[in-house]
Design a protein around this motif. Structure first.
Motif, PDB file in Angstrom:
ATOM      1  N   ASN A   5       0.832  -1.195   0.000  1.00 50.43           N
ATOM      2  CA  ASN A   5       0.000   0.000   0.000  1.00 50.43           C
ATOM      3  C   ASN A   5       0.865   1.244   0.000  1.00 50.43           C
ATOM      4  N   LEU A   6       0.324   2.292  -0.563  1.00 51.44           N
ATOM      5  CA  LEU A   6       0.975   3.602  -0.481  1.00 51.44           C
ATOM      6  C   LEU A   6      -0.122   4.665  -0.473  1.00 51.44           C
ATOM      7  N   CYS A   7      -0.317   5.270   0.674  1.00 50.08           N
ATOM      8  CA  CYS A   7      -1.382   6.255   0.845  1.00 50.08           C
ATOM      9  C   CYS A   7      -0.836   7.481   1.562  1.00 50.08           C
ATOM     10  N   TYR A   8      -1.145   8.644   1.018  1.00 50.43           N
ATOM     11  CA  TYR A   8      -0.685   9.905   1.601  1.00 50.43           C
ATOM     12  C   TYR A   8      -1.854  10.883   1.712  1.00 50.43           C
ATOM     13  N   LEU A   9      -1.691  11.857   2.587  1.00 50.29           N
ATOM     14  CA  LEU A   9      -2.683  12.922   2.728  1.00 50.29           C
ATOM     15  C   LEU A   9      -2.340  14.037   1.735  1.00 50.29           C
ATOM     16  N   ILE A  10      -2.687  13.818   0.471  1.00 51.08           N
ATOM     17  CA  ILE A  10      -2.260  14.752  -0.582  1.00 51.08           C
ATOM     18  C   ILE A  10      -3.425  15.240  -1.447  1.00 51.08           C
ATOM     19  N   SER A  11      -4.655  15.063  -0.983  1.00 49.22           N
ATOM     20  CA  SER A  11      -5.807  15.480  -1.791  1.00 49.22           C
ATOM     21  C   SER A  11      -5.916  17.006  -1.909  1.00 49.22           C
ATOM     22  N   HIS A  12      -5.112  17.733  -1.107  1.00 54.73           N
ATOM     23  CA  HIS A  12      -5.128  19.204  -1.184  1.00 54.73           C
ATOM     24  C   HIS A  12      -4.324  19.724  -2.370  1.00 54.73           C
ATOM     25  N   LYS A  13      -3.557  18.853  -3.023  1.00 54.30           N
ATOM     26  CA  LYS A  13      -2.737  19.309  -4.154  1.00 54.30           C
ATOM     27  C   LYS A  13      -3.612  19.439  -5.397  1.00 54.30           C
ATOM     28  N   PRO A  14      -3.761  20.646  -5.933  1.00 55.92           N
ATOM     29  CA  PRO A  14      -4.691  20.848  -7.051  1.00 55.92           C
ATOM     30  C   PRO A  14      -4.445  19.930  -8.246  1.00 55.92           C
ATOM     31  N   ARG A  15      -3.176  19.731  -8.626  1.00 53.34           N
ATOM     32  CA  ARG A  15      -2.905  18.940  -9.843  1.00 53.34           C
ATOM     33  C   ARG A  15      -3.430  17.510  -9.721  1.00 53.34           C
ATOM     34  N   LEU A  16      -3.475  16.973  -8.500  1.00 56.17           N
ATOM     35  CA  LEU A  16      -3.921  15.596  -8.308  1.00 56.17           C
ATOM     36  C   LEU A  16      -5.431  15.445  -8.435  1.00 56.17           C
ATOM     37  N   MET A  17      -6.145  16.549  -8.401  1.00 51.02           N
ATOM     38  CA  MET A  17      -7.599  16.528  -8.564  1.00 51.02           C
ATOM     39  C   MET A  17      -8.025  16.777 -10.001  1.00 51.02           C
ATOM     40  N   MET A  18      -7.065  17.102 -10.869  1.00 44.76           N
ATOM     41  CA  MET A  18      -7.405  17.569 -12.215  1.00 44.76           C
ATOM     42  C   MET A  18      -7.235  16.478 -13.271  1.00 44.76           C
ATOM     43  N   PRO A  19      -8.335  16.031 -13.890  1.00 44.62           N
ATOM     44  CA  PRO A  19      -8.235  15.026 -14.957  1.00 44.62           C
ATOM     45  C   PRO A  19      -7.349  15.487 -16.119  1.00 44.62           C
ATOM     46  N   GLU A  20      -7.391  16.801 -16.404  1.00 41.06           N
ATOM     47  CA  GLU A  20      -6.603  17.315 -17.536  1.00 41.06           C
ATOM     48  C   GLU A  20      -5.103  17.238 -17.285  1.00 41.06           C
ATOM     49  N   LEU A  21      -4.692  17.046 -16.017  1.00 43.28           N
ATOM     50  CA  LEU A  21      -3.270  16.856 -15.683  1.00 43.28           C
ATOM     51  C   LEU A  21      -2.970  15.392 -15.337  1.00 43.28           C
ATOM     52  N   ALA A  22      -3.901  14.498 -15.693  1.00 37.69           N
ATOM     53  CA  ALA A  22      -3.759  13.060 -15.395  1.00 37.69           C
ATOM     54  C   ALA A  22      -3.595  12.833 -13.894  1.00 37.69           C
ATOM     55  N   GLY A  23      -4.470  13.510 -13.124  1.00 36.42           N
ATOM     56  CA  GLY A  23      -4.426  13.397 -11.674  1.00 36.42           C
ATOM     57  C   GLY A  23      -4.985  12.087 -11.162  1.00 36.42           C
ATOM     58  N   GLY A  24      -5.063  11.977  -9.843  1.00 33.19           N
ATOM     59  CA  GLY A  24      -5.553  10.764  -9.211  1.00 33.19           C
ATOM     60  C   GLY A  24      -4.463  10.027  -8.467  1.00 33.19           C
ATOM     61  N   ALA A  25      -4.897   9.066  -7.639  1.00 31.59           N
ATOM     62  CA  ALA A  25      -3.949   8.311  -6.813  1.00 31.59           C
ATOM     63  C   ALA A  25      -3.088   7.363  -7.645  1.00 31.59           C
ATOM     64  N   LEU A  26      -3.670   6.760  -8.675  1.00 25.94           N
ATOM     65  CA  LEU A  26      -2.993   5.667  -9.389  1.00 25.94           C
ATOM     66  C   LEU A  26      -1.644   6.066  -9.970  1.00 25.94           C
ATOM     67  N   LEU A  27      -1.626   7.114 -10.800  1.00 23.43           N
ATOM     68  CA  LEU A  27      -0.388   7.496 -11.481  1.00 23.43           C
ATOM     69  C   LEU A  27       0.619   8.143 -10.544  1.00 23.43           C
ATOM     70  N   ASP A  28       0.137   8.679  -9.427  1.00 23.40           N
ATOM     71  CA  ASP A  28       1.040   9.382  -8.528  1.00 23.40           C
ATOM     72  C   ASP A  28       1.641   8.467  -7.469  1.00 23.40           C
ATOM     73  N   VAL A  29       0.800   7.657  -6.808  1.00 26.28           N
ATOM     74  CA  VAL A  29       1.301   6.798  -5.729  1.00 26.28           C
ATOM     75  C   VAL A  29       1.014   5.316  -5.961  1.00 26.28           C
ATOM     76  N   GLY A  30      -0.104   5.015  -6.618  1.00 24.19           N
ATOM     77  CA  GLY A  30      -0.431   3.619  -6.902  1.00 24.19           C
ATOM     78  C   GLY A  30       0.617   2.929  -7.746  1.00 24.19           C
ATOM     79  N   VAL A  31       1.294   3.701  -8.583  1.00 24.11           N
ATOM     80  CA  VAL A  31       2.346   3.145  -9.444  1.00 24.11           C
ATOM     81  C   VAL A  31       3.454   2.497  -8.612  1.00 24.11           C
ATOM     82  N   TYR A  32       3.681   2.983  -7.390  1.00 24.35           N
ATOM     83  CA  TYR A  32       4.705   2.385  -6.524  1.00 24.35           C
ATOM     84  C   TYR A  32       4.270   1.014  -6.015  1.00 24.35           C
ATOM     85  N   ALA A  33       2.996   0.891  -5.663  1.00 19.99           N
ATOM     86  CA  ALA A  33       2.487  -0.408  -5.222  1.00 19.99           C
ATOM     87  C   ALA A  33       2.562  -1.413  -6.374  1.00 19.99           C
ATOM     88  N   LEU A  34       2.200  -0.972  -7.577  1.00 22.19           N
ATOM     89  CA  LEU A  34       2.298  -1.839  -8.756  1.00 22.19           C
ATOM     90  C   LEU A  34       3.748  -2.222  -9.042  1.00 22.19           C
TER      91      LEU A  34
END
Length: 326
Positions: free
Chosen positions: A152-181
């Motif tokens: 698992n890899l979970c952080y308190l990072i939902s306040h970061k604007p870029r991670l909420m933006m689909p147009e910037l390929a945001g979301g947990a998967l590409l940012d932190v989930g990739v480490y679990a994979l």
């Protein structure tokens, strides 16, 4: 040997960590930094005593002194940024996730190979000595045959604007989930027979948290999760037929604890002293460039593509498509 001259594209937080690492490495010279804002680039350059600051990425890639460019921009920009570097004869170290999807990743790698330039993903755990230590522990047979893992890899990072933006390929998967994979890939490889998953989305439509189960031939299984909304222990646990291994922090293996059949601790391997951990990917990139390789053996292109394809399939299951995708 002349130090490898490196430029940084993007002047955010992760670029700062890499810059502070590079200035402590005599075998490289951090020569330039570019941002869309010249003022931001100049402030960054001053902070790390970098010779050149550029207000456009085009100026950075056209500087004849620079050999390697580290891309530290949002995921959505990696493909176009990498192509700009490669088309101007620069080797590329691209931050993870390498691209927004596998199609972009293939395009980047194909262009680099056609120009005989090195491109590699800055998935730092692959380059670290502890990745090799973990493989050696598992290959020794001390826990028998590894059959199941959790990560698992979970952080308190939902306040970061870029991670909420689909147009910037945001979301947990590409940012932190990739480490679990990546943890699962290091342990079990990439011959995956089944992919099952569940997602909880943000109001903006990207994944806030996810749960992933990967099945492999021979009855092996990986259970992974990542989130932008909670804090986790970041552990990876590998369960074998004769014992188990606990890896502290799948994002940067801090310790590897080995337990026997009776759950007794029998071995502990501690992370060697490091500048930040980023130095290993710089060293590997420099070695690849010196040897005329288009990829780093620690991070093969095929491994990058395999993980990107898994992430594409996960997003397909979740119904998450970025606005710039066809």
């Amino acid at each position: 040997m002349e130090p490898l001259k490196i430029g940084i594209m993007g002047a955010g937080g992760i670029a700062s960590t890499l810059a502070s690492t590079m200035v402590q490495m005599p075998q490289v010279e951090l020569y330039g930094v570019a941002s869309r804002s010249l003022q931001k680039a100049e402030e960054f350059a001053k902070r790390f005593s970098i010779k050149k600051a550029y207000g456009t990425y085009e100026e950075l890639v056209q500087d004849p002194e620079i050999q390697l460019i580290y891309i530290a921009t949002p995921h959505s920009e990696h493909c176009s940024n990498a192509k700009l570097c490669l088309e101007n004869g620069k080797h590329v170290l691209c931050e993870k996730a390498f691209a927004a999807n596998a199609s972009q990743a293939e395009e980047m790698i194909s262009l680099a190979e056609s120009k005989n330039l090195m491109i590699t993903e800055a998935m730092w755990v692959h380059y670290m000595p502890m990745a090799e230590t973990l493989k050696n522990v598992l290959d020794s047979g001390i826990i028998g045959e590894p059959m199941t893992l959790t990560g698992n890899l979970c952080y308190l990072i939902s306040h970061k604007p870029r991670l909420m933006m689909p147009e910037l390929a945001g979301g947990a998967l590409l940012d932190v989930g990739v480490y679990a994979l990546t943890f699962a890939s290091i342990v079990f490889g990439d011959d995956i027979s089944e992919i099952h998953s569940t997602v909880i989305k943000t109001d903006t439509g990207v994944d806030a948290q996810n749960s992933i189960t990967l099945c492999y031939p021979g009855g092996k299984m990986a259970i992974l999760n990542s989130s932008l909304r909670v804090l986790s222990d970041r552990q990876g646990v590998i369960y074998g037929t004769e014992g188990y291994v606990i890896v502290e922090n799948v994002n940067n293996f801090e310790a590897i604890h080995v337990y026997d059949k009776d759950r007794n601790l029998v071995e502990t391997h501690i992370k060697p002293e490091q500048i930040s951990g980023y130095e290993y990917q710089i060293q590997a990139s420099a070695e690849a460039i010196r040897n005329g390789w288009t990829e780093c053996p620690q991070m093969p292109h095929q491994t990058t593509l395999n993980v990107m394809k898994v992430m594409d399939e996960l997003r397909r299951q979740w119904g998450i498509k970025y606005p710039f995708e066809d």
